[in-house]
Write a protein that holds these residues in place. Structure first.
Motif, PDB file in Angstrom:
ATOM      1  N   ASP A  32       0.837  -1.201   0.000  1.00 15.41           N
ATOM      2  CA  ASP A  32       0.000   0.000   0.000  1.00 15.41           C
ATOM      3  C   ASP A  32       0.871   1.250   0.000  1.00 15.41           C
ATOM      4  O   ASP A  32       0.647   2.195  -0.747  1.00 15.41           O
ATOM      5  CB  ASP A  32      -0.884   0.034   1.248  1.00 15.41           C
ATOM      6  CG  ASP A  32      -2.183  -0.710   1.005  1.00 15.41           C
ATOM      7  OD1 ASP A  32      -2.349  -1.239  -0.108  1.00 15.41           O
ATOM      8  OD2 ASP A  32      -2.999  -0.752   1.935  1.00 15.41           O
ATOM      9  N   SER A  36       1.245   4.093  -2.962  1.00 16.59           N
ATOM     10  CA  SER A  36       0.858   5.490  -2.773  1.00 16.59           C
ATOM     11  C   SER A  36       2.064   6.390  -2.540  1.00 16.59           C
ATOM     12  O   SER A  36       1.936   7.505  -2.081  1.00 16.59           O
ATOM     13  CB  SER A  36      -0.100   5.608  -1.588  1.00 16.59           C
ATOM     14  OG  SER A  36       0.518   5.113  -0.426  1.00 16.59           O
ATOM     15  N   VAL A  39       2.085   9.916  -4.078  1.00 16.13           N
ATOM     16  CA  VAL A  39       1.194  10.956  -3.563  1.00 16.13           C
ATOM     17  C   VAL A  39       1.470  11.156  -2.077  1.00 16.13           C
ATOM     18  O   VAL A  39       1.860  10.218  -1.382  1.00 16.13           O
ATOM     19  CB  VAL A  39      -0.285  10.575  -3.773  1.00 16.13           C
ATOM     20  CG1 VAL A  39      -0.596  10.489  -5.251  1.00 16.13           C
ATOM     21  CG2 VAL A  39      -0.594   9.264  -3.095  1.00 16.13           C
ATOM     22  N   LYS A  42      -1.735  10.937   3.774  1.00 12.72           N
ATOM     23  CA  LYS A  42      -2.714  11.735   4.496  1.00 12.72           C
ATOM     24  C   LYS A  42      -2.686  11.369   5.978  1.00 12.72           C
ATOM     25  O   LYS A  42      -2.514  10.199   6.320  1.00 12.72           O
ATOM     26  CB  LYS A  42      -4.106  11.501   3.925  1.00 12.72           C
ATOM     27  CG  LYS A  42      -4.272  12.044   2.516  1.00 12.72           C
ATOM     28  CD  LYS A  42      -5.660  11.768   1.990  1.00 12.72           C
ATOM     29  CE  LYS A  42      -5.818  12.334   0.591  1.00 12.72           C
ATOM     30  NZ  LYS A  42      -7.134  12.013  -0.002  1.00 12.72           N
ATOM     31  N   GLU A  50     -12.508  13.323   5.523  1.00 14.30           N
ATOM     32  CA  GLU A  50     -12.888  13.033   4.133  1.00 14.30           C
ATOM     33  C   GLU A  50     -13.849  11.855   4.029  1.00 14.30           C
ATOM     34  O   GLU A  50     -14.855  11.917   3.309  1.00 14.30           O
ATOM     35  CB  GLU A  50     -11.637  12.731   3.309  1.00 14.30           C
ATOM     36  CG  GLU A  50     -10.769  13.943   3.033  1.00 14.30           C
ATOM     37  CD  GLU A  50      -9.510  13.578   2.273  1.00 14.30           C
ATOM     38  OE1 GLU A  50      -8.782  14.493   1.882  1.00 14.30           O
ATOM     39  OE2 GLU A  50      -9.251  12.364   2.073  1.00 14.30           O
ATOM     40  N   ASN A  51     -13.530  10.776   4.735  1.00  9.77           N
ATOM     41  CA  ASN A  51     -14.320   9.559   4.556  1.00  9.77           C
ATOM     42  C   ASN A  51     -15.648   9.591   5.306  1.00  9.77           C
ATOM     43  O   ASN A  51     -16.660   9.125   4.788  1.00  9.77           O
ATOM     44  CB  ASN A  51     -13.505   8.332   4.989  1.00  9.77           C
ATOM     45  CG  ASN A  51     -12.430   7.989   3.981  1.00  9.77           C
ATOM     46  OD1 ASN A  51     -12.723   7.441   2.931  1.00  9.77           O
ATOM     47  ND2 ASN A  51     -11.196   8.334   4.292  1.00  9.77           N
ATOM     48  N   THR A  83      -9.554   1.221   3.346  1.00  5.36           N
ATOM     49  CA  THR A  83      -8.406   0.318   3.331  1.00  5.36           C
ATOM     50  C   THR A  83      -7.931   0.114   4.769  1.00  5.36           C
ATOM     51  O   THR A  83      -8.299   0.868   5.680  1.00  5.36           O
ATOM     52  CB  THR A  83      -7.250   0.892   2.495  1.00  5.36           C
ATOM     53  OG1 THR A  83      -6.755   2.061   3.155  1.00  5.36           O
ATOM     54  CG2 THR A  83      -7.700   1.249   1.089  1.00  5.36           C
ATOM     55  N   GLU A  85      -4.953   0.641   5.916  1.00  2.00           N
ATOM     56  CA  GLU A  85      -4.123   1.777   6.322  1.00  2.00           C
ATOM     57  C   GLU A  85      -4.990   2.968   6.734  1.00  2.00           C
ATOM     58  O   GLU A  85      -4.723   3.629   7.745  1.00  2.00           O
ATOM     59  CB  GLU A  85      -3.191   2.166   5.173  1.00  2.00           C
ATOM     60  CG  GLU A  85      -2.194   3.234   5.550  1.00  2.00           C
ATOM     61  CD  GLU A  85      -1.266   3.586   4.401  1.00  2.00           C
ATOM     62  OE1 GLU A  85      -1.463   3.060   3.299  1.00  2.00           O
ATOM     63  OE2 GLU A  85      -0.343   4.390   4.615  1.00  2.00           O
ATOM     64  N   GLU A  86      -6.028   3.236   5.966  1.00  4.63           N
ATOM     65  CA  GLU A  86      -6.927   4.342   6.309  1.00  4.63           C
ATOM     66  C   GLU A  86      -7.569   4.096   7.674  1.00  4.63           C
ATOM     67  O   GLU A  86      -7.659   5.003   8.513  1.00  4.63           O
ATOM     68  CB  GLU A  86      -8.029   4.490   5.243  1.00  4.63           C
ATOM     69  CG  GLU A  86      -7.554   5.055   3.923  1.00  4.63           C
ATOM     70  CD  GLU A  86      -8.628   5.039   2.853  1.00  4.63           C
ATOM     71  OE1 GLU A  86      -8.578   5.874   1.947  1.00  4.63           O
ATOM     72  OE2 GLU A  86      -9.519   4.162   2.911  1.00  4.63           O
ATOM     73  N   ARG A  88      -6.514   2.258  10.208  1.00  8.64           N
ATOM     74  CA  ARG A  88      -5.559   2.388  11.316  1.00  8.64           C
ATOM     75  C   ARG A  88      -5.301   3.857  11.641  1.00  8.64           C
ATOM     76  O   ARG A  88      -5.285   4.265  12.804  1.00  8.64           O
ATOM     77  CB  ARG A  88      -4.239   1.683  10.958  1.00  8.64           C
ATOM     78  CG  ARG A  88      -4.287   0.176  11.109  1.00  8.64           C
ATOM     79  CD  ARG A  88      -2.897  -0.430  10.993  1.00  8.64           C
ATOM     80  NE  ARG A  88      -2.338  -0.271   9.664  1.00  8.64           N
ATOM     81  CZ  ARG A  88      -2.580  -1.087   8.645  1.00  8.64           C
ATOM     82  NH1 ARG A  88      -3.368  -2.118   8.813  1.00  8.64           N
ATOM     83  NH2 ARG A  88      -2.037  -0.883   7.467  1.00  8.64           N
TER      84      ARG A  88
ATOM     85  N   ASP B 180      -4.939  -5.721   3.989  1.00  9.22           N
ATOM     86  CA  ASP B 180      -5.343  -4.310   3.951  1.00  9.22           C
ATOM     87  C   ASP B 180      -6.387  -4.010   2.902  1.00  9.22           C
ATOM     88  O   ASP B 180      -7.050  -2.973   2.954  1.00  9.22           O
ATOM     89  CB  ASP B 180      -4.113  -3.424   3.709  1.00  9.22           C
ATOM     90  CG  ASP B 180      -3.498  -2.962   5.011  1.00  9.22           C
ATOM     91  OD1 ASP B 180      -3.850  -3.555   6.056  1.00  9.22           O
ATOM     92  OD2 ASP B 180      -2.669  -2.035   4.989  1.00  9.22           O
ATOM     93  N   ARG B 181      -6.528  -4.915   1.932  1.00 10.19           N
ATOM     94  CA  ARG B 181      -7.423  -4.605   0.810  1.00 10.19           C
ATOM     95  C   ARG B 181      -8.579  -5.578   0.681  1.00 10.19           C
ATOM     96  O   ARG B 181      -9.318  -5.515  -0.298  1.00 10.19           O
ATOM     97  CB  ARG B 181      -6.623  -4.597  -0.492  1.00 10.19           C
ATOM     98  CG  ARG B 181      -5.538  -3.561  -0.503  1.00 10.19           C
ATOM     99  CD  ARG B 181      -4.758  -3.602  -1.787  1.00 10.19           C
ATOM    100  NE  ARG B 181      -3.666  -2.632  -1.765  1.00 10.19           N
ATOM    101  CZ  ARG B 181      -2.818  -2.462  -2.758  1.00 10.19           C
ATOM    102  NH1 ARG B 181      -2.928  -3.180  -3.844  1.00 10.19           N
ATOM    103  NH2 ARG B 181      -1.869  -1.559  -2.668  1.00 10.19           N
ATOM    104  N   ALA B 233     -10.895  -2.223  -0.723  1.00 11.68           N
ATOM    105  CA  ALA B 233     -10.562  -0.982  -1.408  1.00 11.68           C
ATOM    106  C   ALA B 233      -9.070  -0.972  -1.691  1.00 11.68           C
ATOM    107  O   ALA B 233      -8.291  -1.629  -0.996  1.00 11.68           O
ATOM    108  CB  ALA B 233     -10.944   0.232  -0.555  1.00 11.68           C
ATOM    109  N   PRO B 235      -5.907   1.889  -3.128  1.00 11.84           N
ATOM    110  CA  PRO B 235      -5.571   3.224  -3.641  1.00 11.84           C
ATOM    111  C   PRO B 235      -5.074   3.143  -5.075  1.00 11.84           C
ATOM    112  O   PRO B 235      -4.396   2.190  -5.456  1.00 11.84           O
ATOM    113  CB  PRO B 235      -4.463   3.695  -2.685  1.00 11.84           C
ATOM    114  CG  PRO B 235      -3.866   2.443  -2.140  1.00 11.84           C
ATOM    115  CD  PRO B 235      -4.946   1.403  -2.129  1.00 11.84           C
ATOM    116  N   PRO B 288     -11.645  12.565  -2.923  1.00  8.86           N
ATOM    117  CA  PRO B 288     -12.356  12.044  -1.744  1.00  8.86           C
ATOM    118  C   PRO B 288     -13.822  12.472  -1.652  1.00  8.86           C
ATOM    119  O   PRO B 288     -14.630  11.780  -1.041  1.00  8.86           O
ATOM    120  CB  PRO B 288     -11.553  12.609  -0.570  1.00  8.86           C
ATOM    121  CG  PRO B 288     -10.203  12.855  -1.115  1.00  8.86           C
ATOM    122  CD  PRO B 288     -10.397  13.256  -2.541  1.00  8.86           C
TER     123      PRO B 288
END
Lengths: 98, 451
Positions: A32, A36, A39, A42, A50-51, A83, A85-86, A88, B180-181, B233, B235, B288
């Motif tokens: 992951d 990313s 970018v 976040k 956002e979510n 996800t 990561e998001e 956590r 994670d996905r 999900a 990214p 987002p």
């Protein structure tokens, strides 16, 4: 093999390809991060805003205890397709914001 | 038989990694480990008391003496500051919390949910109050496992003025985080078909007091179903891809009701044939604040003994955009979904024994909604900031030659006042336009709260 069975197998194969099924959590976290890398990452607060606000008003961090937030963000990961990561980062932010 | 074999294989594929990963992922501790935690905590408490006593003693003995006679290197008690003690206290609190959160029990059990009470005055029916409570239980025994159970408890009055109470199980599932996905699970779950049922229908999230036609009782979109699912999900640079797939019992075709033949029953969780429904949704978030999605579900829906297979193919597209627009001084929410439900052509009551046949038709129905809301979140007046204006257009078309056929459209205007982020008072007026039946304009007042 019927068309229906073939379609289901194709969907399963697609899932496996996208998710990297069989990797452990740590490895997928690394992938992951690599994916990313181009970018900026976040922070938990930004991901939380956002979510959550895409569907409903944001609940203040004080609404629940640390352990409750852990279960709730787990539930919202399932419901809102977050996800790992998001999830956590959002959980850590909420727990640190009490 | 082939379907059964596939399902068995699927279940085994799902359960195998669950069982394997469980061995490494458990966070429960043994009684010996718990006792060890307590001993360590007790030792730390004694150390703190000892340090406090030494510091108090050092302060009492060194203050009267002259500082010049005491070399700095021979005064270790003075090195323990209040800050150090605070740090140890903090560590103790963390340790205590870790011990308690690792214990099996109710620490990871959350009871949440929502409730609503309201009043509706609708043409051609008696005005009435209505109420409902929807608790949800979340139990997270480990970091990877989650059990969910939810139900709707409510009261209702039918068109014949018969009052009834209802208790509907809406969620009873278990899910496991693979990585994670990807999450896999099974049970009674909210089908990821479109966004409304999954995201928007709780009364503290839905900005209007009622549901759009296609997602209401008698609509054409599935709600909860029994089966297995995978979702996740990933990214894509700064964008994000979300995906869901499931196999479930699916809806049942109504064949012997003269007023509803050809429609799909989504509330009967018992499968009436050996065919299973397969479906899923794929969504894309370029930014987002914006999500677009496509959903599909295919199933053979005729009950065993009906005489022939009947296909039902459901599709939906959805878009959800929520953005603070500074020139407008607030947050704009725009949502739209469209659903198509195609049931293949078949003859109902072929021998006329039920009194309404033979009747042959393909029940191809469609409908959707578009909602626009504005809340002046940037206004300086706090009361004004809590208001939100909402408008929704929704419609549904079903073949006029089919039982229950109708072309209906509605225009609904609402004003919400947010008492808290999860408590809202709504007032709305709905203009109804039916092609076959009588129009039923309605006035609503509703209080919704998320718990």
């Amino acid at each position: 093999m019927s068309t229906k069975t073939l379609a289901i197998l194709l969907v399963a194969a697609g899932f496996t390809a996208i998710s990297g099924c069989g990797e452990n959590t740590q490895r997928s976290s690394i992938s992951d991060t690599q994916a990313s890398a181009a970018v900026p990452e976040k922070a938990g607060a930004q991901l939380w805003a956002e979510n959550c606000s895409r569907c409903h008003n944001i609940r203040p961090p004080q609404s629940f205890s640390d352990t409750q937030w852990q279960a709730i963000t787990h539930h919202m990961r399932l419901r809102a397709n977050l996800t790992g990561e998001e999830t956590r980062k959002i959980t850590e932010f909420l727990q640190a914001s009490h | 038989m082939r379907c059964f074999t596939w399902l068995t294989t699927s279940v085994l594929l799902v359960l195998a990694p669950v069982a394997a990963a469980q061995q490494g992922a458990t966070t429960q501790i043994s009684n010996e480990q718990f006792q060890q935690f307590l001993r360590e905590q007790q030792e730390m408490r004694q150390e703190i008391q000892q340090l406090k006593a030494e510091r108090a003693g050092a302060g009492a003995t060194t203050q009267p003496s002259t500082p010049a006679t005491v070399p700095p290197v021979t005064a270790p008690p003075a090195a323990v500051t209040q800050s150090d003690l605070d740090d140890i206290d903090t560590e103790m609190r963390k340790l205590r919390e870790q011990v308690h959160t690792a214990l099996p029990g109710t620490e990871h059990l959350v009871i949440a949910g929502d409730a609503a009470v309201g009043f509706v005055n609708q043409q051609k029916t008696n005005s009435t109050f209505f109420a409902g409570v929807s608790p949800i239980f979340l139990w997270e025994p480990t970091d990877r496992l989650l059990f969910e159970a939810a139900f709707d408890v409510g009261i209702s009055t039918d068109t014949d003025n018969n009052s009834s109470t209802s208790f509907d199980l809406t969620i009873a599932d278990a899910s496991f985080i693979v990585n994670d996905r990807l999450i896999v699970g099974g049970g009674l779950f909210v089908v990821p078909f479109g966004q409304y049922h999954n995201h928007f229908d709780p009364p503290w999230i839905n900005k209007l007091p009622d549901d759009p036609l296609v997602f209401s009782d008698g609509g054409i979109a599935p709600g909860s179903q029994v089966g297995i699912f995978g979702r996740g999900a990933a990214p894509l640079g700064s964008a994000k891809l979300v995906y869901d797939a499931y196999v479930a019992n699916g809806p049942n075709l109504i064949t012997n009701d003269p007023g509803a033949a050809g429609s799909l029953n989504f509330d009967d969780f018992t499968d009436l044939n050996n065919s299973k429904a397969a479906g899923g949704r794929i969504g894309f978030l370029p930014v987002p604040s914006l999500e677009v999605g496509y959903s599909a579900q295919f199933a053979q829906v005729a009950p065993s003994g009906f005489g022939r297979n009947v296909d039902a193919f459901l599709q939906a597209v959805d878009v959800n955009w929520v953005q603070e627009v500074r020139p407008l001084g607030g947050v704009v929410t725009a949502r739209a979904e469209w659903v198509w439900s195609d049931v293949s052509k078949v003859t109902y009551d072929a021998n006329g024994k039920l009194g309404f046949g033979p009747m042959s038709f393909g029940n191809n129905r469609d409908g959707g909604y578009a909602m626009l809301a504005y809340r002046p979140t940037l206004a300086t007046n706090e009361i004004l900031r809590n208001f939100e204006a909402v408008f929704r257009y929704d419609m549904m078309h079903s073949p006029l030659h089919a039982p229950g056929g109708e072309h209906e459209q509605r225009f609904e205007f609402g004003i919400d006042y947010w008492l808290t982020p999860s408590a809202v008072l709504k007032v709305a007026y709905e203009v109804d336009d039916k092609k076959v039946g009588q129009d039923q304009n309605a006035f609503y007042v509703q209080f919704g709260i998320g718990l």
